[in-house]
Design an enzyme around this catalytic site. Structure first.
Site, PDB file in Angstrom:
ATOM      1  N   GLU A   1     -38.518   8.055  24.497  1.00  0.00           N
ATOM      2  CA  GLU A   1     -37.756   7.153  25.369  1.00  0.00           C
ATOM      3  C   GLU A   1     -38.550   5.892  25.713  1.00  0.00           C
ATOM      4  OE1 GLU A   1     -34.712   7.552  25.738  1.00  0.00           O
ATOM      5  OE2 GLU A   1     -34.632   9.583  24.933  1.00  0.00           O
TER       6      GLU A   1
ATOM      7  N   THR B   1      -6.941   1.388  30.693  1.00  0.00           N
ATOM      8  CA  THR B   1      -7.110   0.026  31.207  1.00  0.00           C
ATOM      9  C   THR B   1      -6.035  -0.364  32.213  1.00  0.00           C
ATOM     10  OG1 THR B   1      -5.965  -0.743  29.209  1.00  0.00           O
ATOM     11  CG2 THR B   1      -8.372  -0.864  29.218  1.00  0.00           C
TER      12      THR B   1
END
Length: 615
Positions: free
Chosen positions: A427, A207
């Site tokens: 899917e 980060t």
């Protein structure tokens, strides 16, 4: 530039020294090497060669006879015999008498060559290797014990500024105060305020904690000491504490400055309190010295200590109390706006087309850290080069997101027609269940192209904006969407496969969190049944209840997942035609966008509307 490397001599210097030593060794060892080339022979052979006039030079000693033959540099040796006529025989054959066929080596030179030179050479080579290798740079060299070896950067050499760190506005605002203090400490002294002695940067990996620390140094234009917590840990007892003393001594000499300790949890972990805690533990001695040094700092001495960790819960309470690390600055994963800013910062370093929509890319990269976003941009640039294009396109960035999170396309994985059809239904089952429910993220993409991560296909959902809170209904819909793939297989084929393993794991994780941590169960109400540790490293949850309660939790998790699985199956059975139509389309295309998916679904709905209603 690192000041520790400024005085390093060029490598040619070390080569010259080694060559000089080798030349000296060669010079002093030649006589001994020559002495080693002596050939033993018998006395009768010696006499025979005298009579044959083959011998040119003889040296008679008290315990041996050395001689050389004509045209031969080899030295021969034989023993002394009781031969009174030897001298007359040698004179008769006109053989030269010598006193130095082999040069005698001085006992001092022999000692020097045999002992001192090898020791000095070995010591020099060892020191050279340690000073130029990884051990020396990390502070583990035995010739540099007790030195911190922190990398020191001058403020003017720091090219990183706050403008280079995007997506962490709150953290930069907190740290801006440190920059102001280092520029003009009198403003704080006049009012009687003192700056925090230490600032702890906490957050997930990638980060930008280290980059923020460098940006503070760059903005302040002061020296920057950088060292990792693991570099304090030594195999010799007491060396870690010595390094801490050396680091803080150097920092005081260069004040005002910034000391940055990365991964401080390596030395700042909680101390043991049991009977066998080990009072002489090296890590604890290092921590105690760090606590002592921080206590010795005055609030106005111009030295600011920054530290970074992604495990703040593991740090010792004494390290976190006011007067040491007074302030904690969270460096969290960026939100939608932050991700877009980070993408734009990294995109400045590459050539891109002008029509790129970074907001779409940022929404697709939900949950990505700054490091992952930088990797996404780099992967997009690499893809553009592979396809012989001179600029990065929108498609490059979208594909690079899939590469970072799902892996590269697995070109050698060829599915059979039956497997390909099953994956298509699986899917589409996810996507259709998500679309048929409210409060579900829109479908962005569906693909049945296998990836190197092991996925045979996947469905990508993208939130419209930032999402910080989730209702019970939203989480239940999430579980239903996860079970939609397995439900589609059951509706179409009447059997199940191994393709839902990751879906099962994720659905179970969400259901268990709802019951144990979020209080979304009527049976347990707002009672915490689990504790989370290392939330910045994945957040592993540990049950904090009796075995009987744990069994009851398991039963409720199973019931919740079963209910949502049944709901998903019911939705797909009601929309069986849509499931078949979209699955066949995906089977042919292999990859479709969320827009294509919704167009097919809407068109099917319009076709089923009665004519009088349509009017």
């Amino acid at each position: 530039m690192d000041e520790n490397n400024k005085q390093r001599k060029p490598i040619i210097y070390y080569y010259a020294v080694v060559m000089l030593i080798l030349c000296l060794l060669n010079l002093f060892m030649l006589p001994q090497m020559r002495q080693a080339q002596i050939v033993e022979t018998s006395y009768d052979t010696f006499i025979a060669e005298i009579n044959e006039d083959k011998i040119e030079e003889v040296e008679v000693k008290s315990n041996q006879i050395l001689f050389q033959k004509k045209g031969d540099e080899t030295v021969y040796r034989t023993g002394i015999m009781n031969d009174p006529g030897l001298t007359d025989r040698l004179l008769e054959h006109k053989i030269k008498f010598s006193s130095a066929i082999i040069e005698e080596t001085s006992p001092w030179i022999s000692l020097l060559v045999s002992w001192l030179f090898p020791i000095l050479l070995a010591t020099f080579l060892l020191r050279l290797l340690l000073s130029r290798g990884g051990m020396g740079s990390g502070g583990a060299s035995p010739f540099n014990l007790g030195k911190s070896n922190a990398r020191v950067y001058k403020g003017s050499e720091q090219e990183i500024r706050f403008k280079d760190v995007a997506g962490e506005d709150e953290a930069k605002e907190n740290l801006q105060e440190i920059v102001t203090y280092l520029h003009d400490p009198s403003r704080y002294k006049n009012i009687g305020a003192t700056m925090p002695k230490g600032i702890l940067l906490v957050g997930p990996p990638g980060t930008g904690k280290t980059m923020l620390a460098k940006a503070v140094a760059g903005e302040s234009n002061v020296p920057f000491f950088s060292i990792s917590g693991s570099e304090f840990v030594e195999m010799f007892v007491g060396m870690g504490a010595s390094k801490v003393r050396d680091l803080f001594k150097n920092a005081k000499e260069k004040a005002p400055c910034i000391v940055f300790i990365d991964e401080i949890d390596a030395i700042g972990g909680k101390r043991n309190t049991g009977a066998l805690s080990g009072a002489n533990d090296e890590r604890e001695q290092t921590l105690n010295q760090l606590l002592t040094e921080m206590d010795g700092f005055e609030g106005n001495n111009g030295v600011v200590i920054l530290a970074a960790t992604n495990r703040p819960e593991s740090l010792d309470p004494a390290l976190l109390r006011p007067g040491r690390f007074d302030r904690r600055v969270p460096v969290e994963l960026p939100d939608l706006q932050g991700r877009e800013e980070i993408l734009r910062v990294h995109a400045k370093r590459i050539k891109t087309e002008k029509n790129i929509d970074y907001n779409v890319i940022a929404r697709m990269a939900s949950g990505a850290s700054g490091a992952e976003l930088a990797n996404i941009v780099n992967e997009a640039a690499l893809r553009a080069v592979r396809e012989n294009r001179k600029a990065v396109t929108q498609k490059d960035l979208e594909e690079s997101i899939e590469v970072v999170f799902a892996g590269y396309q697995k070109k050698n994985a060829i599915l059979t027609d039956a497997e390909k059809l099953r994956v298509s239904y699986h899917e589409v089952g996810h996507a259709l269940v998500a679309a048929l429910q409210t409060d579900s993220a829109p479908v962005q993409k569906i693909t049945i192209i296998p990836r190197t991560s092991g996925a045979l296909g996947y469905t990508m959902q993208v939130e419209e904006g930032n999402h910080y809170l989730y209702t019970k209904e939203e989480l239940e819909n999430r579980i239903a969407t996860l079970t939609g793939g397995r439900a589609a297989e059951e509706v179409k084929f009447g059997t199940i496969s191994t393709g839902a393993s990751n879906d099962i794991e994720q659905a179970t994780k969400v259901a268990r969190a709802m019951i144990t941590m979020y209080g979304m169960s009527d049976d347990f109400d707002m009672t915490a049944m689990a504790t989370v540790s290392s939330r910045y490293l994945g957040g592993d949850a540990t049950l904090a209840c009796s075995d009987k309660t744990a069994a009851a939790i398991d039963a409720r998790v199973i019931r919740l997942v079963r209910q949502q699985h049944a709901k998903a199956k019911e939705l797909l059975e009601e929309h069986r035609d849509d499931l078949d139509r979209i699955s066949r389309y995906l089977y042919e295309k292999e990859t479709i966008t969320g827009e294509e998916f919704m167009n097919i679904l809407k068109k099917a709905d319009e076709d089923t509307v009665p004519a009088e209603t349509a009017d």
